[in-house]
Design a protein around this motif. Sequence first.
Motif, mmCIF file in Angstrom:
data_model
loop_
_atom_site.group_PDB
_atom_site.id
_atom_site.type_symbol
_atom_site.label_atom_id
_atom_site.label_comp_id
_atom_site.label_asym_id
_atom_site.label_seq_id
_atom_site.Cartn_x
_atom_site.Cartn_y
_atom_site.Cartn_z
ATOM 1 N N VAL A 187 3.242 -4.071 3.542
ATOM 2 C CA VAL A 187 4.226 -2.995 3.429
ATOM 3 C C VAL A 187 3.485 -1.732 3.011
ATOM 4 O O VAL A 187 2.883 -1.692 1.936
ATOM 5 C CB VAL A 187 5.320 -3.332 2.396
ATOM 6 C CG1 VAL A 187 6.233 -2.122 2.176
ATOM 7 C CG2 VAL A 187 6.136 -4.537 2.856
ATOM 8 N N VAL A 188 3.495 -0.723 3.876
ATOM 9 C CA VAL A 188 2.937 0.582 3.531
ATOM 10 C C VAL A 188 4.108 1.495 3.188
ATOM 11 O O VAL A 188 4.928 1.832 4.047
ATOM 12 C CB VAL A 188 2.101 1.186 4.676
ATOM 13 C CG1 VAL A 188 1.519 2.530 4.251
ATOM 14 C CG2 VAL A 188 0.979 0.233 5.076
ATOM 15 N N MET A 221 0.859 -1.179 0.000
ATOM 16 C CA MET A 221 0.000 0.000 0.000
ATOM 17 C C MET A 221 0.896 1.230 0.000
ATOM 18 O O MET A 221 2.116 1.122 0.161
ATOM 19 C CB MET A 221 -0.888 0.011 1.258
ATOM 20 C CG MET A 221 -1.610 -1.281 1.531
ATOM 21 S SD MET A 221 -2.517 -1.224 3.115
ATOM 22 C CE MET A 221 -3.050 -2.946 3.236
ATOM 23 N N LYS A 222 0.277 2.396 -0.173
ATOM 24 C CA LYS A 222 1.015 3.648 -0.118
ATOM 25 C C LYS A 222 0.391 4.547 0.946
ATOM 26 O O LYS A 222 -0.839 4.665 1.033
ATOM 27 C CB LYS A 222 1.029 4.353 -1.473
ATOM 28 C CG LYS A 222 1.813 3.590 -2.542
ATOM 29 C CD LYS A 222 1.926 4.388 -3.833
ATOM 30 C CE LYS A 222 2.656 3.589 -4.906
ATOM 31 N NZ LYS A 222 4.043 3.276 -4.524
ATOM 32 N N LYS A 223 1.235 5.137 1.739
ATOM 33 C CA LYS A 223 0.761 6.039 2.791
ATOM 34 C C LYS A 223 -0.092 7.153 2.182
ATOM 35 O O LYS A 223 0.288 7.804 1.222
ATOM 36 C CB LYS A 223 1.958 6.652 3.520
ATOM 37 C CG LYS A 223 1.596 7.679 4.574
ATOM 38 C CD LYS A 223 2.839 8.282 5.191
ATOM 39 C CE LYS A 223 2.488 9.391 6.174
ATOM 40 N NZ LYS A 223 3.701 10.006 6.767
ATOM 41 N N GLY A 224 -1.299 7.337 2.745
ATOM 42 C CA GLY A 224 -2.170 8.423 2.316
ATOM 43 C C GLY A 224 -2.946 8.152 1.050
ATOM 44 O O GLY A 224 -3.648 9.044 0.573
ATOM 45 N N GLN A 225 -2.840 6.932 0.493
ATOM 46 C CA GLN A 225 -3.582 6.600 -0.719
ATOM 47 C C GLN A 225 -4.585 5.486 -0.436
ATOM 48 O O GLN A 225 -4.273 4.534 0.292
ATOM 49 C CB GLN A 225 -2.629 6.183 -1.838
ATOM 50 C CG GLN A 225 -1.715 7.300 -2.314
ATOM 51 C CD GLN A 225 -0.937 6.932 -3.563
ATOM 52 O OE1 GLN A 225 -1.282 5.987 -4.270
ATOM 53 N NE2 GLN A 225 0.109 7.690 -3.854
ATOM 54 N N PRO A 226 -5.801 5.580 -0.998
ATOM 55 C CA PRO A 226 -6.846 4.592 -0.718
ATOM 56 C C PRO A 226 -6.413 3.176 -1.115
ATOM 57 O O PRO A 226 -5.722 2.972 -2.112
ATOM 58 C CB PRO A 226 -8.031 5.071 -1.558
ATOM 59 C CG PRO A 226 -7.782 6.522 -1.792
ATOM 60 C CD PRO A 226 -6.297 6.670 -1.885
ATOM 61 N N ALA A 273 3.223 4.916 7.297
ATOM 62 C CA ALA A 273 4.084 3.995 6.554
ATOM 63 C C ALA A 273 4.706 3.008 7.536
ATOM 64 O O ALA A 273 4.803 3.271 8.732
ATOM 65 C CB ALA A 273 5.160 4.765 5.803
ATOM 66 N N GLY A 274 5.134 1.868 7.011
ATOM 67 C CA GLY A 274 5.799 0.894 7.863
ATOM 68 C C GLY A 274 5.490 -0.532 7.453
ATOM 69 O O GLY A 274 4.891 -0.793 6.415
ATOM 70 N N LEU A 277 10.566 -0.190 14.519
ATOM 71 C CA LEU A 277 9.960 -1.288 15.254
ATOM 72 C C LEU A 277 8.447 -1.098 15.255
ATOM 73 O O LEU A 277 7.950 0.002 15.543
ATOM 74 C CB LEU A 277 10.475 -1.339 16.699
ATOM 75 C CG LEU A 277 11.942 -1.735 16.899
ATOM 76 C CD1 LEU A 277 12.331 -1.564 18.365
ATOM 77 C CD2 LEU A 277 12.178 -3.175 16.451
ATOM 78 N N ASP A 278 7.734 -2.147 14.921
ATOM 79 C CA ASP A 278 6.268 -2.121 14.944
ATOM 80 C C ASP A 278 5.690 -0.955 14.149
ATOM 81 O O ASP A 278 4.725 -0.303 14.576
ATOM 82 C CB ASP A 278 5.757 -2.088 16.382
ATOM 83 C CG ASP A 278 6.147 -3.335 17.157
ATOM 84 O OD1 ASP A 278 6.394 -4.371 16.506
ATOM 85 O OD2 ASP A 278 6.206 -3.282 18.391
ATOM 86 N N GLY A 279 6.300 -0.668 13.002
ATOM 87 C CA GLY A 279 5.785 0.379 12.126
ATOM 88 C C GLY A 279 6.175 1.779 12.519
ATOM 89 O O GLY A 279 5.730 2.750 11.885
#
Length: 274
Positions: free
Chosen positions: A155-156, A74-79, A131-132, A247-249
């Motif tokens: 994976v974001v 996925m991408k941070k901030g994208q649906p 992200a993370g 760690l943990d995102g």
Amino acid sequence: MTVLTRRRLLKTAAIAGAGGVGLSAMGRLGGWAAATPEPVVLQTAKIQAKLMDIGQTRDVLTYGNAGMPPVLRMKKGQPFAARLVNAIDDPTTIHWHGIRVPNKMDGVPFLVQPYVYTGDHFDYAFTPPDAGTFWYHPHCNTLEQMGHGLTGVIVVENPNDPKFDAEIVLNLRDWRLGDDGQFIDQFRPRDAARTGTYGTVRTANWLDQPQYDAPAGGLARLRVAITDVTRIYAFHVDGAKATVMALDGNPVPERFSPDALLLGPGQRMELAIR
């Protein structure tokens, strides 16, 4: 002359506010709403998989039919959108472990969503704000479903992240298998007062000691997710310089060596390795 009363002022502010939101949305997205992406189809399946050298293990659970559950990107901030199609005998759901999602998308049956029964489907849609490295798994009959394989890595991506020469994603987990390579009881009551019921076979990406290539002298990003229900891992990197980035995102405030770092079920780690 127009008399400016409290009611007129509030009405004017509401109209202006609505117009402002509409113009802002048009400017950011080029339309009135963000386009809904095509959903990733995650269909549960019961398969055979080679988890030990002696042969195929029956009744392994996965999404799709090509082995280990896919790494979802996925991408941070994208649906993001996914459709869970249940093709196994048990009802199931998907929980997006570690991702801040709307409550109705969280995958906990009877609390935020109904069961997804055999032959039914459920559509998930959310925008990951962080992200993370995360993971996904069911919240129904979890010991059996997760123990039989329904655990995958997420994976974001952050478009502002530094670039690496290679990225490797590892799904670490145990399996409760007998000498014949078939599943044995996932839980022993006598272990409840100890440290839990451990697996008998350990894998990384459903493999025994897999090897992956990276450019010599390059900088590699290693994303590790412990999708196990009991095992605690200690990490050490031989033959290369490695530092913990997250760690943990969550990015760590100061990078450090992974030597002797202990991580338990559900935890994640990101390493930078030269």
